[in-house]
Write an enzyme that holds these catalytic residues in place. Structure first.
Site, PDB file in Angstrom:
ATOM      1  N   CYS A   1      47.908  37.814  41.414  1.00 35.56           N
ATOM      2  CA  CYS A   1      49.136  37.169  41.861  1.00 35.56           C
ATOM      3  C   CYS A   1      50.327  37.762  41.132  1.00 35.56           C
ATOM      4  O   CYS A   1      50.193  38.305  40.049  1.00 35.56           O
ATOM      5  CB  CYS A   1      49.071  35.667  41.583  1.00 35.56           C
ATOM      6  SG  CYS A   1      47.740  34.838  42.448  1.00 35.56           S
TER       7      CYS A   1
ATOM      8  N   HIS B   1      29.616  43.001  41.736  1.00 35.25           N
ATOM      9  CA  HIS B   1      28.189  42.765  41.945  1.00 35.25           C
ATOM     10  C   HIS B   1      27.568  44.143  42.131  1.00 35.25           C
ATOM     11  O   HIS B   1      28.059  44.929  42.943  1.00 35.25           O
ATOM     12  CB  HIS B   1      27.950  41.895  43.179  1.00 35.25           C
ATOM     13  CG  HIS B   1      28.741  40.622  43.151  1.00 35.25           C
ATOM     14  ND1 HIS B   1      28.351  39.528  42.410  1.00 35.25           N
ATOM     15  CD2 HIS B   1      29.919  40.297  43.727  1.00 35.25           C
ATOM     16  CE1 HIS B   1      29.253  38.568  42.560  1.00 35.25           C
ATOM     17  NE2 HIS B   1      30.208  39.013  43.352  1.00 35.25           N
TER      18      HIS B   1
ATOM     19  N   SER C   1      44.575  35.764  38.481  1.00 33.68           N
ATOM     20  CA  SER C   1      43.522  35.470  39.451  1.00 33.68           C
ATOM     21  C   SER C   1      42.179  35.979  38.950  1.00 33.68           C
ATOM     22  O   SER C   1      41.659  35.434  38.002  1.00 33.68           O
ATOM     23  CB  SER C   1      43.829  35.984  40.854  1.00 33.68           C
ATOM     24  OG  SER C   1      42.973  35.322  41.773  1.00 33.68           O
TER      25      SER C   1
END
Length: 158
Positions: free
Chosen positions: A111, A96, A91
Site C-alpha cells: 500500500c 510457496h 501489506s
C-alpha cells in the site's frame, strides 16, 4: 539474468477482465497500492527447499521494496517445499515453493506510493535463480463509494 532487469515495465495490468455485481462498476479514485502476482520457473531446487534461505530472501525483498517488515513466518514441508509470509506495515509478501518442479508462486501487495513491489519481485527472481517468470501486476484502487467512509469493523462479543 537479463530478463530480471526489466521485470516490471508497467504498474498497470492491461487486458484484465473486470467483474461487477452491478451493471456499472463504481469508478476508482485513489490508488491504495500495487499488487504483483509472480510465478517463477526453473528455479534452483536447493534454494526453494531451504527455509533459512527463503527467510533471508523475503527480508531482502521487503527492504528493497522500501517496505517495513513487521513479522516473518515460514514453514518447511516434508518431504520438501517452503511457505513464507512477510507481514509488512504496507501489506505482505508471500511465497510457496515446489522444489521438485523448480517453481515458486509469489504474491506481493504493498500500500502507499512509497513502496515498489516490483523490486521485491526482482530480488526473489534473482535470489532463486529463476530461468523464467510470469508477472501480472495491477493497481488496487478505492471505489468512490467507500473512499471517504470510516472503516471500523463490527466487533462481536465472544
Amino acid at each position: 539474468m537479463s530478463q530480471a532487469a526489466c521485470l516490471h515495465p508497467n504498474p498497470g495490468w492491461t487486458g484484465a477482465e473486470t467483474f461487477s455485481a452491478s451493471p456499472q462498476a463504481p469508478s476508482a479514485t485513489d490508488m491504495v497500492g500495487k499488487h504483483c502476482i509472480l510465478e517463477l520457473y526453473n528455479c534452483d531446487a536447493d534454494k526453494l527447499d531451504d527455509e533459512a534461505f527463503i527467510r533471508n530472501a523475503l527480508t531482502i525483498a521487503a527492504k528493497r521494496a522500501g517496505a517495513t517488515l513487521l513479522n516473518l513466518i515460514t514453514h518447511h514441508f516434508q518431504p520438501q517445499g517452503v511457505t513464507g509470509l512477510a507481514l509488512l506495515a504496507e501489506s505482505h509478501i508471500s511465497i510457496h515453493t515446489w522444489p521438485e518442479s523448480g517453481y515458486a508462486a509469489v504474491d506481493v501487495f504493498t500500500c502507499g506510493d512509497h513502496t515498489m513491489p516490483e523490486r521485491a519481485c526482482i530480488v526473489l527472481s534473482e535470489e532463486l535463480n529463476a530461468g523464467n517468470y510470469k508477472l501480472k501486476s495491477f493497481r488496487r484502487e478505492t471505489p468512490v463509494a467507500v473512499a471517504d467512509a470510516e472503516r471500523d469493523p463490527d466487533l462481536v462479543a465472544a
